[in-house]
Design an enzyme around this catalytic site. Structure first.
Site, PDB file in Angstrom:
ATOM      1  N   HIS A 288       0.508   4.389  -2.652  1.00  0.00           N
ATOM      2  CA  HIS A 288       0.266   5.772  -2.234  1.00  0.00           C
ATOM      3  C   HIS A 288       1.415   6.694  -2.617  1.00  0.00           C
ATOM      4  O   HIS A 288       1.210   7.890  -2.790  1.00  0.00           O
ATOM      5  CB  HIS A 288       0.010   5.824  -0.724  1.00  0.00           C
ATOM      6  CG  HIS A 288      -1.368   5.393  -0.340  1.00  0.00           C
ATOM      7  ND1 HIS A 288      -2.165   6.083   0.542  1.00  0.00           N
ATOM      8  CD2 HIS A 288      -2.111   4.336  -0.746  1.00  0.00           C
ATOM      9  CE1 HIS A 288      -3.329   5.473   0.672  1.00  0.00           C
ATOM     10  NE2 HIS A 288      -3.317   4.400  -0.101  1.00  0.00           N
TER      11      HIS A 288
ATOM     12  N   ARG B  16       0.825  -1.208   0.000  1.00  0.00           N
ATOM     13  CA  ARG B  16       0.000   0.000   0.000  1.00  0.00           C
ATOM     14  C   ARG B  16       0.859   1.256   0.000  1.00  0.00           C
ATOM     15  O   ARG B  16       0.521   2.260  -0.655  1.00  0.00           O
ATOM     16  CB  ARG B  16      -0.906  -0.018   1.230  1.00  0.00           C
ATOM     17  CG  ARG B  16      -1.923   1.115   1.246  1.00  0.00           C
ATOM     18  CD  ARG B  16      -2.925   0.942   2.370  1.00  0.00           C
ATOM     19  NE  ARG B  16      -3.873   2.039   2.391  1.00  0.00           N
ATOM     20  CZ  ARG B  16      -4.174   2.754   3.474  1.00  0.00           C
ATOM     21  NH1 ARG B  16      -3.598   2.467   4.646  1.00  0.00           N
ATOM     22  NH2 ARG B  16      -5.034   3.746   3.423  1.00  0.00           N
TER      23      ARG B  16
ATOM     24  N   ASN C 289      -3.608   9.005   4.029  1.00  0.00           N
ATOM     25  CA  ASN C 289      -2.365   8.352   4.448  1.00  0.00           C
ATOM     26  C   ASN C 289      -2.264   8.131   5.951  1.00  0.00           C
ATOM     27  O   ASN C 289      -1.291   7.535   6.427  1.00  0.00           O
ATOM     28  CB  ASN C 289      -1.158   9.171   3.986  1.00  0.00           C
ATOM     29  CG  ASN C 289      -0.964   9.103   2.479  1.00  0.00           C
ATOM     30  OD1 ASN C 289      -1.363   8.137   1.832  1.00  0.00           O
ATOM     31  ND2 ASN C 289      -0.351  10.134   1.915  1.00  0.00           N
TER      32      ASN C 289
ATOM     33  N   HIS D  94      -5.901  -5.811  -2.769  1.00  0.00           N
ATOM     34  CA  HIS D  94      -6.736  -5.922  -1.570  1.00  0.00           C
ATOM     35  C   HIS D  94      -6.954  -7.376  -1.155  1.00  0.00           C
ATOM     36  O   HIS D  94      -7.703  -7.634  -0.214  1.00  0.00           O
ATOM     37  CB  HIS D  94      -8.086  -5.244  -1.802  1.00  0.00           C
ATOM     38  CG  HIS D  94      -8.010  -3.752  -1.808  1.00  0.00           C
ATOM     39  ND1 HIS D  94      -9.035  -2.940  -2.260  1.00  0.00           N
ATOM     40  CD2 HIS D  94      -7.019  -2.904  -1.431  1.00  0.00           C
ATOM     41  CE1 HIS D  94      -8.682  -1.665  -2.155  1.00  0.00           C
ATOM     42  NE2 HIS D  94      -7.458  -1.619  -1.648  1.00  0.00           N
TER      43      HIS D  94
END
Length: 343
Positions: free
Chosen positions: A68, A64, A96, A197
């Site tokens: 990001h 992740r 975040n 995911h």
């Protein structure tokens, strides 16, 4: 945690993968550190094997973190920078706030280990990309090569820029497709990247709008009832797993869940509801090999978004802070000198 798969020739796969990969951005290459830091990938993988043996949940955190980083200002390690007098860093923007603190610690520790062997040669951006790749592989996903040569940014994005480039989990498929098209990612890329995911956890507030005040009719009722037990209020601070079948295994069961109306986020489940992506979800649910192949392609495309190369940016001595003074100047020279260490 060494991976040996019956009937799976990883070297052959990686050669084929390179031949089928998207175009590589000028300044990046498959063997960028071949002479300056030849043990780079083994240093990172061996340490992550140790980390994941103690806490496999960190794998999802590292994956992740790379997402990001890349979606905001490009894959330049800007998300790793602490805030400064110019304002708060990207880490303090709402999307975040739920990044795993441990992921930042792991990246800086990997940076230290790499610098001890090779000097300040490898960027934090490349270390983050390699850590994400190994997070996938060591969780059960494909082993693949990634192009390297990214450099680290000198600045971080503003709060508004961060918000604009990280769509919330309440977004529907149309919003996600439209946004990622601006990053040159097509619907297959979107569905494949969403497969990340298949590992990790979510905070309740990312999906409780689907439970309260009224239950989303596209969510399986049994799942909804179970989630209400975990998240008894809309503002609950609890967490739950993303993939109810194999939460710590990188596989295609995330898509099986979508076909059974068991996606956690609106942005997940709507990929099966929307006619433009429904067929892609189905194809990945019935063919894990296809999912892996498309995921690798999408990751390589995403991993090259707005990268800094050549003499752009710097090679940070500390992933959370810009180099200062003379050391920033040396950053450019160090690429040409194997084994130089930070002053």
């Amino acid at each position: 945690m060494a991976r040996i798969r019956e009937g799976y020739d990883e070297d052959t796969y990686k050669i084929r993968q390179k031949a089928q990969s998207p175009p590589i951005v000028e300044g990046l290459s498959w063997d960028f550190y071949k002479t300056t830091c030849p043990n780079l990938e083994s240093i990172i993988r061996e340490e992550l094997q140790r980390v994941f043996k103690g806490d496999i949940g960190q794998a999802a955190g590292l994956l992740r973190l790379h997402f990001h980083d890349c979606f905001v200002q490009g894959c330049d390690a800007s998300v790793l920078l602490d805030g400064s007098a110019s304002g708060p860093g990207e880490q303090e923007a709402p999307p975040n706030l739920t990044l795993r603190p441990g992921a930042f610690v792991i990246i800086n520790d990997l940076r230290r280990r790499v610098q001890e062997v090779c000097g300040r040669i490898v960027s934090c951006a490349d270390i983050t990309a390699l850590a994400a790749r190994d997070a996938v592989y060591l969780s059960g996903g494909p082993n693949y090569s990634i192009p390297l040569g990214r450099r680290d940014s000198l600045t971080f994005a503003t709060r508004n820029e961060t918000l604009a480039n990280l769509p919330p989990p309440t977004s529907n498929a149309s919003a996600i497709l439209t946004f990622l098209a601006t990053k040159n990612l097509d619907p297959t890329d979107v569905v494949a990247l969403s497969g990340g995911h298949t590992i990790g956890i979510s905070h309740c507030t990312s999906f409780t709008p689907r439970l309260y005040p009224n239950q989303d009719p596209t969510m399986d009722k049994t799942l909804a009832n179970n989630l209400k037990d975990i998240c008894p209020t809309q503002n609950s601070t609890n967490t739950t797993i993303m993939d109810i079948r194999t939460p710590n295994l990188f596989d295609n069961k995330y898509y099986v869940g979508l076909m059974n109306r068991q996606g956690l986020f609106t942005s997940d489940q709507d990929l099966y509801t929307d006619r433009r992506t429904r067929g892609i979800v189905t194809s990945f649910a019935i063919n894990q090999t296809l999912f892996f192949e498309k995921f690798v392609i999408a990751m390589i495309k995403m991993g090259q978004l707005s990268v800094l190369t050549g003499t752009q940016g710097e090679i940070r001595g500390n992933c959370s802070a810009r180099n200062s003074g003379i050391s920033a100047t040396w950053s450019i020279l160090e690429e040409e000198q194997k084994g130089w260490f930070e002053f």
